[in-house]
Write a protein that holds these residues in place. Structure first.
Motif, PDB file in Angstrom:
ATOM      1  N   MET A   5       1.016  -0.952   0.192  1.00  0.00           N
ATOM      2  CA  MET A   5      -0.228  -0.174  -0.391  1.00  0.00           C
ATOM      3  C   MET A   5       1.151   1.034  -0.246  1.00  0.00           C
ATOM      4  O   MET A   5       2.226   1.312   0.642  1.00  0.00           O
ATOM      5  N   GLN A   6       0.140   2.200  -0.607  1.00  0.00           N
ATOM      6  CA  GLN A   6       0.710   3.409  -0.729  1.00  0.00           C
ATOM      7  C   GLN A   6       2.084   4.199   1.026  1.00  0.00           C
ATOM      8  O   GLN A   6      -0.038   4.199   1.779  1.00  0.00           O
ATOM      9  N   PHE A   7       2.153   4.535   1.969  1.00  0.00           N
ATOM     10  CA  PHE A   7       2.309   5.051   3.041  1.00  0.00           C
ATOM     11  C   PHE A   7       3.360   6.701   2.273  1.00  0.00           C
ATOM     12  O   PHE A   7       4.215   6.467   1.871  1.00  0.00           O
ATOM     13  N   ASP A   8       2.799   6.932   3.182  1.00  0.00           N
ATOM     14  CA  ASP A   8       3.208   8.844   3.460  1.00  0.00           C
ATOM     15  C   ASP A   8       3.278   9.431   4.845  1.00  0.00           C
ATOM     16  O   ASP A   8       2.136   9.070   5.373  1.00  0.00           O
ATOM     17  N   LEU A   9       4.394   9.885   5.532  1.00  0.00           N
ATOM     18  CA  LEU A   9       5.079  11.050   6.509  1.00  0.00           C
ATOM     19  C   LEU A   9       4.919  11.721   6.077  1.00  0.00           C
ATOM     20  O   LEU A   9       5.916  12.069   5.079  1.00  0.00           O
ATOM     21  N   GLU A  23       3.288  -3.084   5.772  1.00  0.00           N
ATOM     22  CA  GLU A  23       2.279  -2.843   7.149  1.00  0.00           C
ATOM     23  C   GLU A  23       2.489  -1.982   8.088  1.00  0.00           C
ATOM     24  O   GLU A  23       4.173  -1.080   7.923  1.00  0.00           O
ATOM     25  N   VAL A  24       2.459  -0.764   8.930  1.00  0.00           N
ATOM     26  CA  VAL A  24       2.318   0.347   9.063  1.00  0.00           C
ATOM     27  C   VAL A  24       1.534  -0.074  10.998  1.00  0.00           C
ATOM     28  O   VAL A  24       0.717  -0.631  11.147  1.00  0.00           O
ATOM     29  N   GLN A  25       3.309   0.115  11.697  1.00  0.00           N
ATOM     30  CA  GLN A  25       2.198   0.817  12.943  1.00  0.00           C
ATOM     31  C   GLN A  25       1.888   1.889  13.723  1.00  0.00           C
ATOM     32  O   GLN A  25       3.489   2.032  13.662  1.00  0.00           O
ATOM     33  N   ILE A  26       0.784   2.032  13.690  1.00  0.00           N
ATOM     34  CA  ILE A  26       0.791   3.669  14.663  1.00  0.00           C
ATOM     35  C   ILE A  26       0.395   3.663  16.276  1.00  0.00           C
ATOM     36  O   ILE A  26      -0.637   3.029  16.135  1.00  0.00           O
ATOM     37  N   PRO A  27       1.260   4.288  17.066  1.00  0.00           N
ATOM     38  CA  PRO A  27       0.751   5.163  17.575  1.00  0.00           C
ATOM     39  C   PRO A  27      -0.891   5.929  17.890  1.00  0.00           C
ATOM     40  O   PRO A  27      -0.518   7.387  18.242  1.00  0.00           O
ATOM     41  N   GLY A  28      -1.356   5.467  18.122  1.00  0.00           N
ATOM     42  CA  GLY A  28      -2.518   5.925  17.881  1.00  0.00           C
ATOM     43  C   GLY A  28      -3.196   6.563  19.678  1.00  0.00           C
ATOM     44  O   GLY A  28      -2.865   5.883  20.784  1.00  0.00           O
ATOM     45  N   GLY A  75      -4.068   2.445   1.024  1.00  0.00           N
ATOM     46  CA  GLY A  75      -2.664   2.854   1.746  1.00  0.00           C
ATOM     47  C   GLY A  75      -2.975   4.078   3.235  1.00  0.00           C
ATOM     48  O   GLY A  75      -4.106   4.447   3.790  1.00  0.00           O
ATOM     49  N   VAL A  76      -1.684   4.268   3.806  1.00  0.00           N
ATOM     50  CA  VAL A  76      -2.145   5.492   5.182  1.00  0.00           C
ATOM     51  C   VAL A  76      -1.462   6.956   4.969  1.00  0.00           C
ATOM     52  O   VAL A  76      -0.561   6.860   4.266  1.00  0.00           O
TER      53      VAL A  76
END
Length: 139
Positions: A5-9, A23-28, A75-76
């Motif tokens: 998936m597309q990831f943008d930060l 995979e993305v691990q997010i501190p929600g 994506g994220v």
């Protein structure tokens, strides 16, 4: 379903990463969230912590101090209040971030004291997770 998936930060200062991720691990704010391709659409706020992105079999970690994550099946996208690659987070950076959190905690009005205490706790935990000493006295 796609394997990536597309990831943008991005932060106000710069784009930190744009990549195809598995995979993305997010501190929600409401807890840790792991996202993969095809994830249901969600918008969540971030708490201070370590965001982890897996791309091409490599995990890249970023310290984030807050912000938002928009998750879709494609994506994220993360808009961070502040973010640095883990390797750029020095003792001085953590000291500054913790000092700002201490100031916010000290200046907080009674109605927001709990939020400021959580911010402070999350900043200290992030520094400790990265392996740095936040030099925080016990309350």
């Amino acid at each position: 379903m796609a394997d990536t998936m597309q990831f943008d930060l991005v932060s106000p200062e710069r784009k930190l990463l744009s990549a195809q991720a598995t995979e993305v691990q997010i501190p929600g704010t409401d807890g840790e969230l792991t996202v993969g391709p095809g994830h249901a659409a969600v918008i969540t706020t971030l708490r201070p912590g370590v965001l982890k992105v897996t791309s091409n079999g490599q995990v890249t970690e970023f310290a984030v101090t807050g912000g938002f994550a928009e998750i879709s099946p494609e994506g994220v996208s993360v808009l961070a209040e502040r973010s640095l690659p883990k390797g750029e987070v020095t003792q001085s950076v953590i000291d500054d971030w913790v000092a700002e959190a201490h100031k916010a905690h000290k200046e907080a009005h009674h109605t927001v004291v709990d939020d400021a205490a959580k911010l402070l706790s999350d900043m200290v935990a992030m520094g400790t997770h990265i392996g740095l000493d936040p030099n925080v006295p016990n309350f």
